[in-house]
Design a protein around this motif. Structure first.
Motif, PDB file in Angstrom:
ATOM      1  N   THR A  23      25.256 -19.521 -33.268  1.00 42.84           N
ATOM      2  CA  THR A  23      26.225 -19.176 -34.315  1.00 42.84           C
ATOM      3  C   THR A  23      27.447 -18.472 -33.727  1.00 42.84           C
ATOM      4  O   THR A  23      28.400 -18.174 -34.441  1.00 42.84           O
ATOM      5  CB  THR A  23      25.586 -18.197 -35.319  1.00 42.84           C
ATOM      6  N   ARG A  26      22.011 -28.385 -34.654  1.00 38.24           N
ATOM      7  CA  ARG A  26      23.295 -28.016 -34.033  1.00 38.24           C
ATOM      8  C   ARG A  26      24.187 -29.249 -33.873  1.00 38.24           C
ATOM      9  O   ARG A  26      25.403 -29.181 -34.001  1.00 38.24           O
ATOM     10  CB  ARG A  26      23.059 -27.336 -32.683  1.00 38.24           C
ATOM     11  N   TRP A  44      25.875 -21.688 -41.679  1.00 40.28           N
ATOM     12  CA  TRP A  44      24.584 -21.810 -40.992  1.00 40.28           C
ATOM     13  C   TRP A  44      23.403 -21.747 -41.954  1.00 40.28           C
ATOM     14  O   TRP A  44      22.387 -22.395 -41.732  1.00 40.28           O
ATOM     15  CB  TRP A  44      24.467 -20.750 -39.888  1.00 40.28           C
ATOM     16  N   VAL A  90      19.321 -16.918 -39.040  1.00 41.02           N
ATOM     17  CA  VAL A  90      20.779 -16.909 -39.190  1.00 41.02           C
ATOM     18  C   VAL A  90      21.288 -15.572 -39.712  1.00 41.02           C
ATOM     19  O   VAL A  90      22.448 -15.442 -40.060  1.00 41.02           O
ATOM     20  CB  VAL A  90      21.257 -18.079 -40.081  1.00 41.02           C
ATOM     21  N   HIS A  98      25.677 -29.854 -37.289  1.00 40.12           N
ATOM     22  CA  HIS A  98      26.704 -28.842 -37.561  1.00 40.12           C
ATOM     23  C   HIS A  98      27.987 -29.157 -36.777  1.00 40.12           C
ATOM     24  O   HIS A  98      29.096 -29.142 -37.333  1.00 40.12           O
ATOM     25  CB  HIS A  98      26.139 -27.461 -37.177  1.00 40.12           C
ATOM     26  N   ILE A 113      17.925 -21.313 -34.133  1.00 39.75           N
ATOM     27  CA  ILE A 113      18.342 -22.166 -35.262  1.00 39.75           C
ATOM     28  C   ILE A 113      17.136 -22.921 -35.825  1.00 39.75           C
ATOM     29  O   ILE A 113      16.957 -23.022 -37.030  1.00 39.75           O
ATOM     30  CB  ILE A 113      19.450 -23.144 -34.806  1.00 39.75           C
TER      31      ILE A 113
END
Ligand code: XUL
Length: 542
Positions: free
Chosen positions: A325, A467, A482, A288, A470, A283
């Motif tokens: 992901t 992360r 993403w 992604v 997210h 990431i």
């Protein structure tokens, strides 16, 4: 405005950074790195590892990791000049595969962490084993063989867990502990990976383990993403009740415990499941989609990318993990990364500038000379007897050795990642050595791809902060793609690209044959490559 903390507990250091997010704009507003050997000499680690007579054994100290975490939070609490109350979530990344063994009293001790006393003195009494085997350990060949046999062969283990049984993976390490230290195993109530151990210290309770780091254990069924009863049975008795709960990588596993709020003035921010350093780096370098791969040049060199189809490495050296992901990601790990480059640099009496100059002044292909840079036992290909192997290369020729170590590493990387699928056109490069353009030129020439260095030096920590963001949004009911998570920050700088040089590409196609022959010979699987190397020498000279 919201703030997200990303931590990375790697082999040699703990790095943390704070990401400020305002609308879609993101920037790093705080960053600090703590080197284990230099800051905590009392543990006696060298490059983050406890010295041991057996070169195949590698362990570190969970108390050291806890002390570094405490020190980082103290610095964050006292030195940051942004409003800490805006810290919404924390996540982290850790060196993969390493395991921490906790006793039955640990759950209560975690719950009752005393803000009046340093964390380090409170962690010792939680441990059923004082040290933690780490990813550099190669001492479990017998255990790997036993697990492989019990599960019906190497291909079956790969199909089930995504990887063949590997020495450094946690399952074989647990089996070794059960067989050789039965009393300590009996006294173990919970086995954490480094990632879930540190998350447990943050939340004040046994934290869940994410699918990404769990896929580096030879214990999780990669298809169902549950503990595989078969694999657990093949590893050690009573294992199921000793393992953490498994969760998706974006799960909230708790909130910062009162220890952190009272001792360091942090708010009770959400704690998002930690993962392994490689999945987190994916990431942090903006990986992604499956069209790009990443090369991470750190203590270990790793090559990884999202997988577009289901496959495993038939040679057994590569792995399939779960990416943050949720998709499968392929990874190949080379133990002789930066420490091997440093070894050659030091032997030649050079600094990094001199190392780069030596690369710039020597020809691609090194006149057909080859080094297999296995200074330490190697993971890919598996080599237990340490020692660099040189073909046509004089150890005293410093500049040629500099080129040979880098070419040997990259030719090995290309050879052992061919199973991952069609070659990527773009490589995102990260890790300390990604600052070295001459090294990146070799990567571009060998992989026949454009190499884009990712500016952020701390890709694993950045990945953790992203992360955390997210997961926080998801938890608040605001989905985010993403692409959007990584946009504008976890990306290579536009225009910064190292392109392959056509003449070099030709040379390395030839050198790939030379490397393969040397590797087969060194592994006892092929003839003396000298005649081939002589032919290749004249081929690339013409
Ligand atoms: C990956 C591996 C290493 C460690 C380094 O499988 O073993 O890259 O994660 O921290």
């Amino acid at each position: 405005m919201a703030f997200y903390l990303g931590l990375d507990s790697s082999t040699q250091s703990l790095t943390g950074l704070v990401l400020e997010v305002s609308g879609n704009a993101k920037q790093v507003v705080f960053r600090r790195s703590i080197e284990f050997d230099a800051e905590f000499p009392q543990y006696g680690t060298r490059t983050g590892v406890l010295p041991h007579d057996d070169p195949l054994v590698a362990a570190s100290s969970p108390i050291l990791w806890a002390e570094a975490l405490d020190r980082f939070m103290q610095i964050l609490g006292s030195e940051s000049d942004f409003a800490l109350t805006g810290l919404r979530a924390v996540s982290g990344a850790a060196q993969q595969h390493g395991s921490v063994y906790l006793n039955a009293g640990a759950a209560a001790r975690l719950r009752e962490l005393d803000p009046g006393r340093p964390l380090s003195v409170q962690v010792g009494p939680m441990l059923s084993r004082p040290d933690a085997p780490i990813w550099m350990d190669a001492s479990t060949t017998a255990e790997c063989a036993a697990i492989t046999e019990a599960l019906g062969g190497a291909a079956a283990v790969r199909e089930l867990t995504g990887s063949s049984a590997c020495e450094r993976f946690t399952g074989p390490q647990i089996r070794k502990m059960h067989d050789r230290e039965p009393a300590a195993y009996r006294a173990t109530d919970r086995i954490h990976l480094v990632s879930s151990f540190l998350a447990s210290l943050l939340t004040g309770r046994h934290a869940a383990l994410d699918h990404g780091d769990a896929s580096g254990m030879n214990l999780m069924d990669l298809g169902s993403r549950r503990w595989s009863e078969k694999a657990l049975r093949a590893t050690a008795p009573g294992l199921a009740r000793r393992l953490p709960e498994l969760v998706a990588p974006w799960s909230i596993v708790g909130r910062l415990a009162p220890y952190w709020t009272e001792r360091h003035g942090l708010p009770p921010a959400k704690v998002v499941a930690w993962t392994g350093d490689n999945p987190s780096t994916a990431i942090g370098v903006g990986l992604v989609d499956a069209a790009t791969v990443a090369v991470s040049l750190g203590t270990s060199d790793t090559v990884f990318g999202l997988l577009s189809g289901a496959r495993t490495d038939p040679s057994g050296a590569g792995h399939v993990f779960v990416a943050p992901t949720g998709e499968p990601m392929a990874l190949v790990c080379f133990r002789n990364g930066s420490l091997a480059r440093e070894r050659v640099r030091d032997a030649c009496g050079l600094d990094w500038e001199g190392f780069s100059r030596a690369l710039a002044e020597t020809p691609a292909g090194n006149g057909g000379r080859v080094m297999l840079p296995w200074f330490e036992p190697e993971i890919t290909p598996p080599v237990l007897a340490p020692g660099a192997r040189r073909y046509g290369l004089d150890e005293r020729d410093g500049r040629a050795n500099v080129r040979a170590v880098v070419e040997g590493q990259m030719l090995a990387a290309a050879r052992h990642t061919a199973w991952m699928g069609p070659r990527a056109c773009t490589i995102h490069a990260t890790g300390g050595a990604a600052r070295n353009r001459e090294i990146l030129q070799v990567v571009a020439d060998v992989f026949e791809a454009e190499v884009r260095p990712v500016a952020a030096a701390d890709a694993a920590a950045l990945g953790a902060a992203l992360r955390a963001w997210h997961a926080d949004l998801l938890d608040e009911g605001e989905g985010i793609g993403w692409e959007e998570v990584v946009a504008g920050i976890a990306r290579p700088a536009p225009g910064d690209v190292v392109r392959p040089i056509a003449a070099h590409v030709e040379i390395y196609r030839t050198m790939a044959r030379a490397y393969a022959a040397c590797e087969s010979h060194a592994l006892g699987e092929g003839p003396d490559p000298t005649p081939l190397l002589e032919a290749i020498r004249s081929e690339i000279a013409s």
